[in-house]
Write a protein that holds these residues in place. Structure first.
Motif, PDB file in Angstrom:
ATOM      1  N   THR A 107       0.834  -1.191   0.000  1.00 10.43           N
ATOM      2  CA  THR A 107       0.000   0.000   0.000  1.00 10.43           C
ATOM      3  C   THR A 107       0.869   1.242   0.000  1.00 10.43           C
ATOM      4  N   PRO A 108       0.702   2.151  -0.984  1.00 11.59           N
ATOM      5  CA  PRO A 108       1.561   3.323  -1.047  1.00 11.59           C
ATOM      6  C   PRO A 108       1.261   4.291   0.062  1.00 11.59           C
ATOM      7  N   ARG A 109       2.295   5.038   0.472  1.00  6.92           N
ATOM      8  CA  ARG A 109       2.117   6.102   1.443  1.00  6.92           C
ATOM      9  C   ARG A 109       1.749   7.357   0.696  1.00  6.92           C
ATOM     10  N   ILE A 110       0.685   8.029   1.112  1.00  5.66           N
ATOM     11  CA  ILE A 110       0.209   9.230   0.434  1.00  5.66           C
ATOM     12  C   ILE A 110       0.425  10.416   1.353  1.00  5.66           C
ATOM     13  N   HIS A 111       1.064  11.462   0.812  1.00  7.48           N
ATOM     14  CA  HIS A 111       1.376  12.645   1.591  1.00  7.48           C
ATOM     15  C   HIS A 111       0.717  13.845   0.930  1.00  7.48           C
ATOM     16  N   THR A 112       0.043  14.694   1.681  1.00 10.08           N
ATOM     17  CA  THR A 112      -0.562  15.888   1.141  1.00 10.08           C
ATOM     18  C   THR A 112      -0.170  17.076   1.976  1.00 10.08           C
ATOM     19  N   LEU A 113      -0.510  18.241   1.471  1.00  9.71           N
ATOM     20  CA  LEU A 113      -0.198  19.468   2.179  1.00  9.71           C
ATOM     21  C   LEU A 113      -0.967  19.568   3.476  1.00  9.71           C
ATOM     22  N   PHE A 114      -2.004  18.769   3.638  1.00 14.17           N
ATOM     23  CA  PHE A 114      -2.803  18.853   4.853  1.00 14.17           C
ATOM     24  C   PHE A 114      -2.138  18.145   6.022  1.00 14.17           C
ATOM     25  N   PHE A 115      -1.104  17.341   5.735  1.00 13.54           N
ATOM     26  CA  PHE A 115      -0.364  16.710   6.821  1.00 13.54           C
ATOM     27  C   PHE A 115       0.676  17.698   7.324  1.00 13.54           C
ATOM     28  N   THR A 116       0.221  18.690   8.041  1.00 16.30           N
ATOM     29  CA  THR A 116       1.094  19.795   8.421  1.00 16.30           C
ATOM     30  C   THR A 116       2.204  19.372   9.356  1.00 16.30           C
ATOM     31  N   SER A 117       2.038  18.255  10.023  1.00 18.94           N
ATOM     32  CA  SER A 117       3.101  17.808  10.915  1.00 18.94           C
ATOM     33  C   SER A 117       4.360  17.438  10.155  1.00 18.94           C
ATOM     34  N   LEU A 118       4.222  17.164   8.833  1.00 13.80           N
ATOM     35  CA  LEU A 118       5.380  16.797   8.042  1.00 13.80           C
ATOM     36  C   LEU A 118       6.036  18.001   7.386  1.00 13.80           C
ATOM     37  N   LEU A 119       5.424  19.166   7.504  1.00 15.00           N
ATOM     38  CA  LEU A 119       5.899  20.322   6.776  1.00 15.00           C
ATOM     39  C   LEU A 119       6.599  21.294   7.698  1.00 15.00           C
ATOM     40  N   LEU A 148       6.311  -2.366 -12.134  1.00 12.20           N
ATOM     41  CA  LEU A 148       6.539  -1.533 -10.968  1.00 12.20           C
ATOM     42  C   LEU A 148       5.235  -1.308 -10.225  1.00 12.20           C
ATOM     43  N   VAL A 149       5.354  -0.971  -8.944  1.00  7.77           N
ATOM     44  CA  VAL A 149       4.184  -0.632  -8.142  1.00  7.77           C
ATOM     45  C   VAL A 149       4.424   0.716  -7.480  1.00  7.77           C
ATOM     46  N   GLU A 150       3.351   1.410  -7.185  1.00 13.08           N
ATOM     47  CA  GLU A 150       3.433   2.699  -6.508  1.00 13.08           C
ATOM     48  C   GLU A 150       3.768   2.467  -5.032  1.00 13.08           C
ATOM     49  N   ILE A 151       4.861   3.082  -4.573  1.00 11.10           N
ATOM     50  CA  ILE A 151       5.248   2.920  -3.171  1.00 11.10           C
ATOM     51  C   ILE A 151       5.089   4.202  -2.368  1.00 11.10           C
ATOM     52  N   ALA A 152       4.942   5.340  -3.041  1.00 10.09           N
ATOM     53  CA  ALA A 152       4.682   6.603  -2.336  1.00 10.09           C
ATOM     54  C   ALA A 152       4.078   7.588  -3.317  1.00 10.09           C
ATOM     55  N   LYS A 153       3.313   8.534  -2.766  1.00 12.73           N
ATOM     56  CA  LYS A 153       2.664   9.532  -3.593  1.00 12.73           C
ATOM     57  C   LYS A 153       2.529  10.822  -2.798  1.00 12.73           C
ATOM     58  N   PHE A 154       2.843  11.938  -3.449  1.00 11.05           N
ATOM     59  CA  PHE A 154       2.758  13.243  -2.809  1.00 11.05           C
ATOM     60  C   PHE A 154       1.834  14.133  -3.627  1.00 11.05           C
ATOM     61  N   LYS A 155       1.020  14.919  -2.941  1.00 13.57           N
ATOM     62  CA  LYS A 155       0.179  15.904  -3.612  1.00 13.57           C
ATOM     63  C   LYS A 155       0.632  17.286  -3.162  1.00 13.57           C
ATOM     64  N   TYR A 169       4.740  10.770  -8.062  1.00 15.06           N
ATOM     65  CA  TYR A 169       4.696   9.343  -7.770  1.00 15.06           C
ATOM     66  C   TYR A 169       6.102   8.787  -7.610  1.00 15.06           C
ATOM     67  N   ILE A 170       6.236   7.828  -6.717  1.00 17.24           N
ATOM     68  CA  ILE A 170       7.449   7.036  -6.600  1.00 17.24           C
ATOM     69  C   ILE A 170       7.073   5.581  -6.808  1.00 17.24           C
ATOM     70  N   PHE A 171       7.681   4.971  -7.823  1.00 24.27           N
ATOM     71  CA  PHE A 171       7.417   3.571  -8.142  1.00 24.27           C
ATOM     72  C   PHE A 171       8.637   2.728  -7.772  1.00 24.27           C
ATOM     73  N   GLY A 172       8.363   1.519  -7.335  1.00 18.53           N
ATOM     74  CA  GLY A 172       9.432   0.592  -6.995  1.00 18.53           C
ATOM     75  C   GLY A 172       9.144  -0.793  -7.530  1.00 18.53           C
ATOM     76  N   GLN A 173      10.079  -1.695  -7.321  1.00 21.18           N
ATOM     77  CA  GLN A 173       9.966  -3.046  -7.841  1.00 21.18           C
ATOM     78  C   GLN A 173       9.100  -3.912  -6.941  1.00 21.18           C
ATOM     79  N   SER A 174       8.361  -4.811  -7.564  1.00 23.54           N
ATOM     80  CA  SER A 174       7.545  -5.758  -6.823  1.00 23.54           C
ATOM     81  C   SER A 174       7.297  -6.966  -7.705  1.00 23.54           C
ATOM     82  N   SER A 175       7.084  -8.102  -7.073  1.00 20.36           N
ATOM     83  CA  SER A 175       6.808  -9.315  -7.840  1.00 20.36           C
ATOM     84  C   SER A 175       5.380  -9.353  -8.352  1.00 20.36           C
ATOM     85  N   ASN A 176       4.520  -8.477  -7.798  1.00 24.46           N
ATOM     86  CA  ASN A 176       3.124  -8.421  -8.227  1.00 24.46           C
ATOM     87  C   ASN A 176       2.755  -6.974  -8.508  1.00 24.46           C
TER      88      ASN A 176
END
Length: 389
Positions: free
Chosen positions: A2-14, A58-65, A372-379
């Motif tokens: 499951t990819p990690r999704i980050h947005t501007l609303f996660f102010t604790s990360l900014l 490849l599979v999506e491993i992280a996503k930022f908006k 998007y950040i894509f990485g390797q996966s067997s599925n």
């Protein structure tokens, strides 16, 4: 996965890059710097080619908006990715933790272009009182800022010098340490393409079709070649050959040392993006939606593939694969040997940000504010039919 999704609303990360706190943020960058992408096109020759490759699909491993669409190029230094957006903001992303750790609003809200060193970031702007800034990555301090003219291209850093091509007909070299200008060279056409460096020769392409070879140390002109076709795309240099596409219908190879034309090919579409080149291929996209691969020595067509729409990015040569994005909202992977389609992934918006590769992660952004950040996966991943003509 499951990819990690980050947005501007996660102010604790900014944390604001500048201006929010009285004391600058102290940040220890990640240690893995073996594959950092510090300039447009990866290296000073803008080859957009790396030996590293990825197993598909490849599979999506992280996503930022972000607050707006991402600009055409992002850079990476010491595992920190710098992301400029079209609404004039700059974000810093920790690629090991997949977290946004800083953001900054650029002067006058202008979208910036970037180049990096292991310890600093260079920001160039199209408008403003000052249009070239140098920041320390770790301490967040501005080292200097100067008026270098209107810059619509990416700066280039080599050793202790930063080179820029200003839109209104001048090429400059500045000392990296203090921003003092070393030399300036005037051109007859506007400069949309970024400077390229190889073997001490700075290559500059102008909108009036002229290409210049300058001595990087002094700015003295070594050669000048007039292709008599407009040039908007940044050239690439590999093994003493300069490869450049024209805004009409040609890809041209020139001798790096004297500017002589080695070969030129006519295409059905105009070329607005840089080529990617390695020892065996020079790959470029055209406005007709076709990606073409040529033999670097002769210009002979090796293969041709077609996307579902206009190609929106420069290609990335990554080992035995070629990655690129298109305005049909897809990210493509082709087999470098013959151009056969190996993988295709639909994104939320049109793809205009050049794909890059870092530490087994494929990074790309689309116009719908997503990166998007894509990485390797067997599925996972979407396999598609061959679309080669």
């Amino acid at each position: 996965m499951t990819p990690r999704i980050h947005t501007l609303f996660f102010t604790s990360l900014l944390v604001l890059f500048a201006g929010c706190s009285k004391a600058p943020l102290q940040l220890k960058p990640p240690s893995n710097s073996s594959a950092d992408w510090r300039a447009m096109g990866f290296d000073a020759g803008r080859t957009s080619a790396v030996e590293e490759t990825l197993a598909l699909p490849l599979v999506e491993i992280a996503k930022f908006k972000f607050s707006s669409a991402v600009s055409q190029n992002v850079v990476i230094s010491r595992g920190l990715m710098f992301v400029p957006t079209l609404d004039g903001r700059l974000y810093m992303v920790d690629l090991e933790k997949h977290e946004i750790v800083r953001k900054k609003k650029l002067p006058q809200g202008n979208a910036g272009t970037l180049a990096a060193t292991p310890n600093s970031i260079m920001i160039a702007l199209r408008f403003g009182k000052n249009t070239l800034y140098h920041y320390d990555i770790v301490t967040n301090k501005q080292l200097w800022g100067i008026d270098a003219g209107d810059i619509a291209s990416e700066p280039l850093i080599s050793d202790s010098v930063v080179f820029i091509t200003a839109l209104y007909q001048h090429v400059d070299a500045y000392h990296l340490k203090d921003g003092q200008r070393r030399w300036q060279f005037k051109t007859t056409g506007q400069l949309h393409a970024s400077p390229v460096l190889s073997e001490g020769i700075l290559v500059v392409a102008a909108s009036d079709g002229k290409i210049y070879g300058l001595r990087a140390e002094t700015g003295k002109k070594i050669w000048e070649t007039d292709l008599q076709q407009p040039i908007l795309a940044t050239p690439a240099v590999h093994r003493q050959r300069v490869f450049v596409g024209t805004a009409r219908n040609q890809l041209v190879a020139l001798n790096l040392l004297n500017g002589a034309v080695i070969w030129r090919t006519a295409n059905e579409g105009r070329v607005f993006h840089s080529p990617a080149v390695n020892d065996s291929l020079v790959v470029f996209g055209c406005a007709d939606g076709r990606l073409r691969a040529l033999v670097p020595e002769s210009g002979r067509l090796k293969w041709e593939s077609r996307a579902l729409s206009v190609i929106g990015t420069a290609p990335l040569l990554a080992g035995d694969k070629v990655f690129f994005g298109a305005l049909d909202r897809h990210l493509y992977a082709l087999r470098a040997h013959d151009g056969d389609l190996m993988w295709r992934q639909e994104l939320r918006g049109r793809v205009r940000t050049n794909p890059i590769l870092w530490n087994n992660q494929l990074i790309v952004a689309c116009e719908d504010r997503d990166l998007y950040i894509f990485g390797q996966s067997s599925n996972g991943g979407q396999m598609s039919e061959n679309f080669r003509n």
